[in-house]
Design a protein around this motif. Structure first.
Motif, short mmCIF file in Angstrom:
data_model
loop_
_atom_site.label_atom_id
_atom_site.label_comp_id
_atom_site.label_asym_id
_atom_site.label_seq_id
_atom_site.Cartn_x
_atom_site.Cartn_y
_atom_site.Cartn_z
N SER A 4 0.83 -1.20 0.00
CA SER A 4 0.00 0.00 0.00
C SER A 4 0.86 1.26 0.00
N VAL A 5 0.54 2.18 -0.92
CA VAL A 5 1.19 3.50 -0.95
C VAL A 5 0.15 4.53 -0.53
N LYS A 6 0.46 5.30 0.50
CA LYS A 6 -0.52 6.21 1.09
C LYS A 6 -0.56 7.55 0.35
N SER A 7 -1.77 8.11 0.31
CA SER A 7 -1.98 9.45 -0.23
C SER A 7 -1.60 10.49 0.83
N PRO A 8 -1.49 11.77 0.45
CA PRO A 8 -1.19 12.81 1.45
C PRO A 8 -2.18 12.82 2.62
N GLN A 9 -3.47 12.62 2.34
CA GLN A 9 -4.46 12.59 3.44
C GLN A 9 -4.28 11.34 4.29
N ASP A 10 -3.98 10.22 3.65
CA ASP A 10 -3.70 8.98 4.40
C ASP A 10 -2.54 9.20 5.36
N ILE A 11 -1.50 9.85 4.85
CA ILE A 11 -0.29 10.09 5.65
C ILE A 11 -0.60 10.97 6.85
N GLU A 12 -1.44 11.98 6.65
CA GLU A 12 -1.80 12.84 7.78
C GLU A 12 -2.57 12.04 8.83
N ASN A 13 -3.43 11.14 8.39
CA ASN A 13 -4.14 10.27 9.33
C ASN A 13 -3.17 9.36 10.08
N MET A 14 -2.16 8.87 9.38
CA MET A 14 -1.14 8.02 10.01
C MET A 14 -0.33 8.82 11.04
#
Length: 277
Positions: A4-14
């Motif tokens: 899985s490669v995360k999007s910018p919003q995914d990364i902020e959630n992480m």
């Protein structure tokens, strides 16, 4: 299985989930002292995650695990189950492993604690394990392969006279607790998956003071794993993001040891190579 490669919003959630997991390890630190039970530590962590953070402790119920944190004491390598009968004593070393779910995203981290005044040998094991984790983290970069990370951790650890547990590894993480890829803490350079920006995974070496062989814990609970030769074992864990420039650690917390000086030196060297200085 696809990584899985995360999007910018995914990364902020992480980032949010990682920060909360780190907060738990910092919050519990003053409670780790002789006389406390691991069950009491679990209760405190559970209440903090649920009531203060308004989050979910990922460990509870995961494949039947009965608690919010793993508490691995002395020769317990990993997955120690908190118990009202396990009372910490002066000189123990303890790993607390916690994973927090916030808005569907996981933050996973673990840390070593010294209970009272530990022996010089125990302190050294915990220190070298911390440095071994950073030996792996600082090599995270777009284009690097997972084998490079494992090789760096293994080489550093074995030079110190310790051994790497091979049956357990780091893992991808995101909306799932455990994703691809598997992150081995030993290996050969230039092998395994190539790192790409947006990947998130844990680096969590388990290092034994003696030999690397393991066995099931005496409780036969289906979870706890101990060193076969009864030697001490230690572990540190961070969740890491691969960035365009290198890496970002998503689970840093105040109160952990300072980042080793060799990490900054390595970053400067890598920057000089990039710029041709």
């Amino acid at each position: 299985m696809k990584v899985s490669v995360k999007s910018p919003q995914d990364i902020e959630n992480m980032r949010i989930a990682g920060r909360l997991a780190a907060e738990v390890l910092q919050m519990i630190a003053p409670h780790v002292k002789p006389g406390v039970t691991t069950a009491e530590l679990d209760r405190i962590c559970h209440e903090h995650i649920v009531q203060v953070q308004q989050s979910i402790p990922a460990n509870v119920g995961y494949k039947g695990f009965p608690a919010s944190i793993c508490t691995s004491v002395n020769n317990v390598i990993c997955h120690g189950i908190p118990s009202p009968g396990k009372v910490l004593k002066e000189g123990d070393i303890l790993n607390i492993d916690v994973t927090v779910i916030k808005d569907g995203w996981h933050g996973d981290t673990s840390r070593m604690y010294l209970v009272g005044e530990a022996s010089i040998a125990a302190k050294r094991l915990c220190h070298i394990t911390y440095e071994a984790m950073w030996q792996g983290i600082m090599r995270v970069k777009h284009g690097v392969r997972l084998g490079d990370i494992g090789h760096a951790i293994q080489t550093f650890t074995e030079k110190q006279g310790f051994s790497i547990v091979r049956e357990f590894c780091g893992h991808g993480i995101g909306q799932k607790f455990h994703e691809e890829p598997q992150v081995l803490h030993y290996g050969r350079p230039g092998t395994l998956d190539e790192l790409k920006p947006g990947m998130t995974f844990t680096i969590e070496p388990m290092i034994n003071a003696g030999k690397r062989e393991i066995k099931d814990g005496p409780e036969k609970d289906g979870w706890s794993i101990v060193t076969r030769d009864h030697s001490l074992s230690a572990q540190w864990e961070h969740t890491v993001l691969v960035t365009e420039q290198g890496y970002e650690v998503l689970t840093l917390s105040a109160g952990s040891p300072a980042i080793p000086a060799f990490v900054a030196a390595h970053a400067q060297s890598r920057s000089a190579e990039t710029t041709g200085a």
